[in-house]
Design a protein around this motif. Structure first.
Motif, short mmCIF file in Angstrom:
data_model
loop_
_atom_site.label_atom_id
_atom_site.label_comp_id
_atom_site.label_asym_id
_atom_site.label_seq_id
_atom_site.Cartn_x
_atom_site.Cartn_y
_atom_site.Cartn_z
N ARG A 213 0.87 -44.75 -30.32
CA ARG A 213 0.86 -45.31 -31.68
C ARG A 213 2.29 -45.44 -32.21
O ARG A 213 2.66 -46.44 -32.82
N LEU A 214 3.10 -44.41 -31.97
CA LEU A 214 4.50 -44.48 -32.45
C LEU A 214 5.27 -45.58 -31.75
O LEU A 214 6.12 -46.24 -32.34
N SER A 215 4.99 -45.77 -30.47
CA SER A 215 5.77 -46.78 -29.75
C SER A 215 5.38 -48.19 -30.18
O SER A 215 6.10 -49.15 -29.91
N ARG A 216 4.26 -48.32 -30.90
CA ARG A 216 3.89 -49.65 -31.43
C ARG A 216 4.55 -49.92 -32.78
O ARG A 216 4.44 -51.02 -33.33
N PHE A 217 5.22 -48.92 -33.36
CA PHE A 217 5.89 -49.09 -34.66
C PHE A 217 6.92 -50.21 -34.53
O PHE A 217 7.71 -50.24 -33.58
N ARG A 218 6.94 -51.11 -35.49
CA ARG A 218 7.84 -52.28 -35.39
C ARG A 218 9.06 -52.13 -36.29
O ARG A 218 8.93 -51.86 -37.49
N TRP B 166 1.05 -54.23 -43.25
CA TRP B 166 0.47 -53.23 -42.37
C TRP B 166 1.32 -51.96 -42.35
O TRP B 166 0.81 -50.86 -42.54
N GLN B 167 2.63 -52.12 -42.20
CA GLN B 167 3.48 -50.93 -42.12
C GLN B 167 3.84 -50.35 -43.49
O GLN B 167 4.51 -49.33 -43.57
N PHE B 168 3.37 -50.99 -44.56
CA PHE B 168 3.45 -50.32 -45.86
C PHE B 168 2.38 -49.22 -45.87
O PHE B 168 2.62 -48.10 -46.33
N ALA B 169 1.21 -49.55 -45.29
CA ALA B 169 0.12 -48.57 -45.25
C ALA B 169 0.27 -47.64 -44.04
O ALA B 169 0.12 -46.43 -44.17
N ALA B 170 0.54 -48.20 -42.88
CA ALA B 170 0.61 -47.41 -41.65
C ALA B 170 2.07 -47.14 -41.33
O ALA B 170 2.71 -47.86 -40.56
N ARG B 171 2.62 -46.09 -41.92
CA ARG B 171 4.06 -45.85 -41.81
C ARG B 171 4.29 -44.41 -41.46
O ARG B 171 4.23 -43.57 -42.35
N PRO B 172 4.52 -43.94 -40.27
CA PRO B 172 4.59 -44.78 -39.07
C PRO B 172 3.24 -45.00 -38.41
O PRO B 172 3.12 -45.84 -37.53
N VAL B 173 2.20 -44.24 -38.84
CA VAL B 173 0.85 -44.45 -38.28
C VAL B 173 -0.13 -44.45 -39.45
O VAL B 173 0.18 -43.96 -40.54
N LEU B 174 -1.30 -45.02 -39.23
CA LEU B 174 -2.31 -45.06 -40.29
C LEU B 174 -2.94 -43.67 -40.41
O LEU B 174 -3.57 -43.19 -39.46
N SER B 175 -2.74 -43.03 -41.55
CA SER B 175 -3.23 -41.67 -41.73
C SER B 175 -3.13 -41.33 -43.22
O SER B 175 -2.22 -41.82 -43.90
N PRO B 176 -4.04 -40.48 -43.73
CA PRO B 176 -3.87 -40.05 -45.12
C PRO B 176 -2.63 -39.16 -45.29
O PRO B 176 -2.16 -38.95 -46.40
N HIS B 177 -2.13 -38.63 -44.17
CA HIS B 177 -0.93 -37.78 -44.21
C HIS B 177 0.05 -38.27 -43.15
O HIS B 177 0.26 -37.62 -42.12
N PRO B 178 0.66 -39.44 -43.37
CA PRO B 178 1.46 -40.05 -42.31
C PRO B 178 2.71 -39.26 -41.93
O PRO B 178 3.31 -39.53 -40.88
N TRP B 179 3.12 -38.29 -42.76
CA TRP B 179 4.31 -37.48 -42.46
C TRP B 179 4.02 -36.45 -41.36
O TRP B 179 4.91 -36.03 -40.65
N ARG B 180 2.75 -36.04 -41.27
CA ARG B 180 2.37 -34.99 -40.32
C ARG B 180 2.41 -35.53 -38.89
O ARG B 180 2.04 -36.67 -38.65
N THR B 181 2.90 -34.71 -37.95
CA THR B 181 2.85 -35.12 -36.54
C THR B 181 1.87 -34.19 -35.82
O THR B 181 1.48 -33.15 -36.38
N PRO B 182 1.49 -34.50 -34.61
CA PRO B 182 0.55 -33.61 -33.91
C PRO B 182 1.17 -32.26 -33.56
O PRO B 182 0.45 -31.34 -33.18
N LEU B 183 2.50 -32.12 -33.67
CA LEU B 183 3.13 -30.82 -33.37
C LEU B 183 3.06 -29.94 -34.61
O LEU B 183 3.53 -30.35 -35.69
N ARG B 184 2.48 -28.78 -34.47
CA ARG B 184 2.26 -27.91 -35.63
C ARG B 184 3.59 -27.61 -36.35
O ARG B 184 4.56 -27.19 -35.74
#
Ligand SMILES: Cc1cc2nc3c(=O)[nH]c(=O)nc-3n(C[C@H](O)[C@H](O)[C@H](O)COP(=O)(O)OP(=O)(O)OC[C@H]3O[C@@H](n4cnc5c(N)ncnc54)[C@H](O)[C@@H]3O)c2cc1C
Length: 470
Positions: free
Chosen positions: A276-281, A421-439
């Protein structure tokens, strides 16, 4: 790297990194801020790029959004924001320049039969005030101005060409809106491009378009000083190549864009998130010029001399063409050029009698084309004799900009394309786009909401989320 014992480590000292670090430190966390460059500030640095005694803002110069931002406006920093007599001017080939005044009514008076439409759109958005700004800068929060949002949201979603072409009837107001909207680096036929234009123009009415006296660096330095007062530690000149280099901490905030994060954390990220991150434009790049001048720019319309910002490129059709060319991967022959005359507000930027000038145009991402001639021709078009005043110039295309700051990927000054699209999905579509999968690891740069600009809101929102979760 510095010693252990920190609750939080922040990588990167742009406005977002600094605001994230301040939010964490104000909540009592022991914070370490690590910056790769020699000087703090990211997009807020000021350097003598041309001649001794000439202070040039390398990136951000006009700090309207910083002054209005809820992340910064109540900090009471020791920074003087200097206002030019006119926030922005838009010279045209025929007739006087269009002037964006602090006062909406004065602006409207210069727009003839479009004056009323200006007051009913941009002027009304400005009257909605800071609650509307807060709503736009924290798009994932509870809206503070739901009524204004409902009123202006549909207009903001329109392509700038549509808004300018339907709401306004004459070339002057259309050109003014085009110049505002083109800050977004979007094709002006793209949805939401009008929203950026309306927001920037309404900020001029609401808080003005000031520069920091002495340069944007003074703002960055004041933020660093406040962080230190709150007990934060700061180190510069330490590039972080991999997350494993950081001292252990329960919270990590990264003021970097997705491509850099992939390099820092790559194999540890789940494949799906990596994809998903690598699709960020990334968006178009910039070609930036800074000049040391022996005198003020000889604008054909003398009123332009009082403007902090000047939009060059002519009519709506011309500016739309310029930005469409860039979006299509081409270099416009007559580019839309953004110029800042800091001296209109702040006489300290050059030795007595001298002047500095700041300007850039948009180019395709990663472009290696030198746009000096095209940019200076656009200035010369509205200010004949300009070239005779040049004492020295600094030119930075995408490669040099990225060397200055690795967040400027391919010269993209916005941290990623700013389309719908990237106004909403920045950098991914999520209610918490700042969070990454790394705790405990969060992204906070302008590649997160609300996007580009020296507002620090990505940092504040990421830090607030981290305070709840770690
Ligand atoms: C030419 C130009 C003109 C602009 N004009 C304006 C303007 O007038 N007004 C405005 O509001 N905005 C303007 N902007 C945009 C504004 O500068 C950015 O939106 C803003 O700085 C983004 O803030 P940030 O904190 O996300 O990132 P940045 O300010 O880019 O900061 C990121 C920081 O992280 C550091 N970093 C990155 N990777 C690492 C690593 N691996 N290790 C350690 N440190 C790292 C970088 O060195 C940098 O200091 C302009 C930008 C440019 C380039």
């Amino acid at each position: 790297m510095a010693a252990d014992g920190f609750d939080a480590v922040v990588v990167g000292s742009g406005p977002n990194g600094l605001s994230g670090a301040l939010t964490l430190a104000a909540a009592g966390r022991r914070v370490l801020l690590v910056e790769g460059a020699r000087r703090f500030g990211g997009g807020l640095r000021t350097e003598e790029l041309t001649l001794p005694g000439h202070a040039h803002d390398v990136c951000a110069s006009v700090l309207a959004i910083a002054v209005a931002s809820p992340a910064f406006r109540d900090l009471g920093l020791n920074v003087e924001f200097a206002h030019p007599p006119v926030p922005a001017a838009h010279p045209l080939d025929d007739g006087p320049a269009v002037l964006l005044h602090r006062d909406p009514a004065r602006t409207a008076a210069g727009l003839g039969r479009d004056g009323v439409a200006w007051l009913e759109t941009v002027g009304a958005a400005a009257r909605a005030g800071l609650p509307l700004v807060d709503t736009l800068l924290a798009p994932f929060g509870v809206p503070r101005a739901p009524v204004a949002l409902a009123r202006f949201g549909p207009l903001a979603l329109l392509p700038a060409t549509v808004l300018a072409g339907t709401v306004f009837r004459a070339p002057r107001a259309r050109a003014l809106l085009a110049g505002m909207a083109a800050h977004s680096m979007l094709d002006l036929r793209a949805p939401v491009s009008s929203g950026y234009g309306m927001m920037l123009a309404s900020l001029a009415h609401l808080v003005g378009w000031p520069v920091a006296r002495g340069g944007s660096q003074t703002f960055a330095d004041a933020l660093v000083a406040r962080l230190r007062e709150l007990g934060g530690e700061v180190v510069s000149g330490q590039w972080v190549g991999d997350l494993a280099e950081l001292p252990p901490a329960r919270t990590i905030l990264l003021d970097v864009t997705p491509r850099q994060f992939l390099r820092m954390a790559g194999p540890r990220l789940p494949a799906r998130y990596r994809e998903r991150l690598s699709r960020f434009r990334y968006g178009p790049g910039a070609f930036k010029l800074d000049w040391a001048l022996s005198g003020p720019v000889p604008w054909r319309d003398p009123a332009v001399a009082g403007a902090g910002t000047v939009h060059l490129g002519g009519t709506l059709a011309e500016i739309a063409h310029s930005e469409a060319e860039v979006a299509a991967g081409r270099h416009p022959r007559r580019p839309y050029v953004l110029v800042v005359q800091p001296g209109a507000a702040d006489p300290t930027r050059a030795p007595a009698g001298g002047h500095t000038l700041w300007g850039y145009c948009h180019v395709p991402n990663g472009s290696g084309v030198n746009m000096t001639e095209a940019i200076e021709a656009q200035i010369e078009r509205y200010a004949p004799g300009f070239r005779d005043l040049i004492l020295a110039r600094s030119a930075r295309g995408p490669a040099e900009l990225e060397r200055h700051n690795p967040n400027l990927v391919g010269g993209d000054i916005g941290g990623g394309l700013a389309g719908l699209w990237q106004f909403a999905a920045r950098p991914v579509l999520s209610p918490h786009p700042w969070r990454t999968p790394l705790r405990g690891v969060y992204l906070c740069s302008s590649s997160t909401p609300p996007g580009a600009g020296a507002h620090g809101m990505g940092g504040r929102e990421a830090a607030r989320l981290a305070l709840r979760e770690t």
